[in-house]
Write a protein that holds these residues in place. Structure first.
Motif, mmCIF file in Angstrom:
data_model
loop_
_atom_site.group_PDB
_atom_site.id
_atom_site.type_symbol
_atom_site.label_atom_id
_atom_site.label_comp_id
_atom_site.label_asym_id
_atom_site.label_seq_id
_atom_site.Cartn_x
_atom_site.Cartn_y
_atom_site.Cartn_z
ATOM 1 N N ALA A 389 0.841 -1.210 0.000
ATOM 2 C CA ALA A 389 0.000 0.000 0.000
ATOM 3 C C ALA A 389 0.870 1.251 0.000
ATOM 4 C CB ALA A 389 -0.925 -0.017 1.213
ATOM 5 N N TYR A 390 1.915 1.265 0.809
ATOM 6 C CA TYR A 390 2.778 2.443 0.839
ATOM 7 C C TYR A 390 3.660 2.521 -0.408
ATOM 8 C CZ TYR A 390 1.387 4.274 5.332
ATOM 9 O OH TYR A 390 0.668 4.862 6.338
ATOM 10 N N ARG A 391 3.972 1.394 -1.002
ATOM 11 C CA ARG A 391 4.649 1.434 -2.302
ATOM 12 C C ARG A 391 3.746 2.110 -3.327
ATOM 13 N NH1 ARG A 391 8.610 -0.668 -5.562
ATOM 14 N NH2 ARG A 391 8.009 -1.108 -7.709
ATOM 15 N N THR A 392 2.466 1.770 -3.283
ATOM 16 C CA THR A 392 1.498 2.367 -4.206
ATOM 17 C C THR A 392 1.403 3.867 -3.994
ATOM 18 O OG1 THR A 392 0.240 0.308 -4.007
ATOM 19 C CG2 THR A 392 -0.841 2.149 -5.115
ATOM 20 N N LEU A 393 1.366 4.283 -2.735
ATOM 21 C CA LEU A 393 1.290 5.713 -2.431
ATOM 22 C C LEU A 393 2.514 6.447 -2.972
ATOM 23 C CD1 LEU A 393 -0.175 8.039 -0.971
ATOM 24 C CD2 LEU A 393 1.203 7.485 1.049
ATOM 25 N N PHE A 394 3.687 5.860 -2.790
ATOM 26 C CA PHE A 394 4.903 6.502 -3.290
ATOM 27 C C PHE A 394 4.866 6.601 -4.812
ATOM 28 C CE2 PHE A 394 9.327 6.272 -4.792
ATOM 29 C CZ PHE A 394 9.845 7.410 -4.186
ATOM 30 N N LEU A 395 4.478 5.526 -5.474
ATOM 31 C CA LEU A 395 4.348 5.552 -6.935
ATOM 32 C C LEU A 395 3.341 6.607 -7.368
ATOM 33 C CD1 LEU A 395 4.354 1.718 -7.678
ATOM 34 C CD2 LEU A 395 6.020 3.358 -8.574
ATOM 35 N N GLN A 396 2.211 6.642 -6.677
ATOM 36 C CA GLN A 396 1.146 7.596 -6.993
ATOM 37 C C GLN A 396 1.668 9.031 -6.918
ATOM 38 O OE1 GLN A 396 -2.753 7.284 -4.798
ATOM 39 N NE2 GLN A 396 -2.034 9.204 -3.899
#
Length: 458
Positions: A389-396
């Protein structure tokens, strides 16, 4: 849509724009994504490029690239990291390579007999790789690592393969995929032939040889992934292979043309029995190579008295334009300081990001890891556990700032200015990361989290 960061903003200024709205519009991408999943399983031809690896608000399809920049079907511009799954080491549409390809393809790309350029390219590569006496070309890494396994089995008369459990991908072929969580369709008898050890854990290698005496044909691993070999690990594994009659194979898909002109094996001063190259070999063009000792490689030839091995025989394995790309790429490496540049830019990037991490006190939550020429990042949640989830946030948040960043892998086209822009953008993304840790990620993440490639169910 790359952010205008010609001047260095303060972290306070970054925080003011932490809730930056997505200015990119992905209408065309969204429409094509819907269509692609109806005619292409997974919507892409490489799992690592799939929609499940990126946030919902992400560019879906790229139309062109130049240097380290790419443009999507909606006209949005991004600075790219990872560069074609680490294959584009010089830069997209790098002119000396494109010129060599353009000249060669006008002469034809495939003939009934070998082309002279096959010999030229072979000599060029073998000149770079110490201890490599013969080479066979193909189009992708999976093919040549699979050929290395076949050769090892034929040479030793054994069936089992020992792979490093800490290295995520060796091949799309059954001998490797059968060892992953996504092994559906692969017979159990095939799965049972692959066993695993841990990197920098020599006892785990010893245990395999003790558990399967005279059964292991080969040991395959990358020279390095994140941490350097300790206690002479690579050399000790090679010694165990020799003592136990197994072939020692290095997978240089990633380390080749990043760590050293002669590969990770030159960097760590070791000569394997066989090694596999690709990715950076042709700056994104489809070319890979299996190289190794003559006594093993020649089993795939026609001038010996042993039982023959059907090694590599691919229709498109020696397309002339791909070999022209490889020759041009290798010549750039020989005449310019590409390797030194990759290390230097990676070090600058790490230093800048580490400063941002310290500023936001995220040392336990976001981390830059790996060799400077091959950086990745780790994302962790409130409990300091690995988090998709935090990987997704960083990518986002990095996409919102004009960057496609599945990794932090630099190319020869990532200039000092680009590195500065990157650090600024990551600082902005980390300000949002910090707020999500404090207030809950639900208020910041748009859509579903990304997923690991190796999972048994969708």
């Amino acid at each position: 849509m790359t952010a205008n960061l010609t001047t260095q903003p303060t972290y306070a200024e970054q925080e003011e724009t932490a809730s930056l709205n997505f200015s990119a519009r992905f209408q065309s991408s969204k429409a094509l994504q819907q269509k692609s999943h109806t005619i292409i399983p997974g919507g892409a031809h490489t799992y690592a490029k799939g929609d499940d690896q990126y946030p919902e608000n992400a560019p879906g399809f790229i139309t062109k690239g130049k240097g380290c920049r790419v443009w999507d079907v909606d006209g949005n511009e991004f600075i790219e990291y990872g560069m074609g799954l680490r294959a584009v080491t010089l830069g997209h549409a790098y002119e000396p390579v494109i010129e060599a390809v353009s000249q060669q393809i006008l002469l034809g790309s495939n003939f009934t007999r070998p082309a002279r350029i096959e010999l030229d390219c072979a000599e060029e590569l073998l000149e770079l790789i110490d201890g490599a006496e013969m080479v066979k070309f193909a189009k992708d890494g999976s093919t040549v690592t699979g050929a290395a396994i076949k050769l090892s089995r034929a040479y030793t008369g054994r069936d089992k393969v020992a792979i490093c459990a800490d290295h995520p991908f060796f091949s799309s072929e059954d001998w490797f995929i059968g060892s992953t969580p996504i092994s559906s369709g692969i017979p159990q008898v095939t799965r049972d032939l692959t066993v695993k050890f841990r990197y920098n854990d020599l006892d785990s290698v010893k245990t395999l040889f003790e558990q399967y005496p005279d059964q292991i044909a080969c040991v395959i691993l990358e020279p390095v992934k994140v941490d350097d070999p300790v206690d002479n690990f690579l050399h000790e594994v090679q010694r165990l292979c020799r003592d136990n009659g197994a072939i020692f194979i290095l997978d240089e898909m990633i380390t080749g043309f990043r760590l050293h002109n002669g590969g990770g094996q030159k960097y760590y001063n070791i000569v394997p029995d066989l090694s596999a190259f690709g990715k950076g070999l042709g700056n994104g063009f489809a070319v890979s190579a299996l190289v190794g000792k003559r006594e093993i490689m020649d089993l795939g030839g026609i001038n010996h008295e042993r039982e023959r091995v059907f090694l590599l025989s691919t229709t498109h394995g020696a397309e002339t334009h791909a070999l022209a790309a490889a020759i041009a790429t290798m010549q750039v490496y020989k005449t310019e300081g590409v390797i030194e540049f990759l290390h230097r830019q990676g070090e600058k990037l790490t230093e800048g990001i580490d400063q941002a991490i310290a500023h936001y006190q995220l040392q336990d939550y976001f981390e830059v890891i790996g060799k400077p020429c091959n950086l990745v990042y780790a994302t962790r949640d409130e409990q300091k556990q690995p988090s998709q989830a935090y990987r997704t946030l960083f990518l986002q948040e990095t996409i919102a700032r004009g960057f496609i960043m599945p990794s932090l892998v630099v190319s020869y086209s990532h200039t000092d200015e680009v590195i500065e822009q990157t650090v600024n953008a990551i600082a902005g993304a980390l300000s949002v990361y910090k707020q999500a840790l404090e207030n809950g990620i639900e208020g910041y993440l748009i859509g579903r989290p990304v997923k690991p490639v190796f999972r048994p169910f969708c």
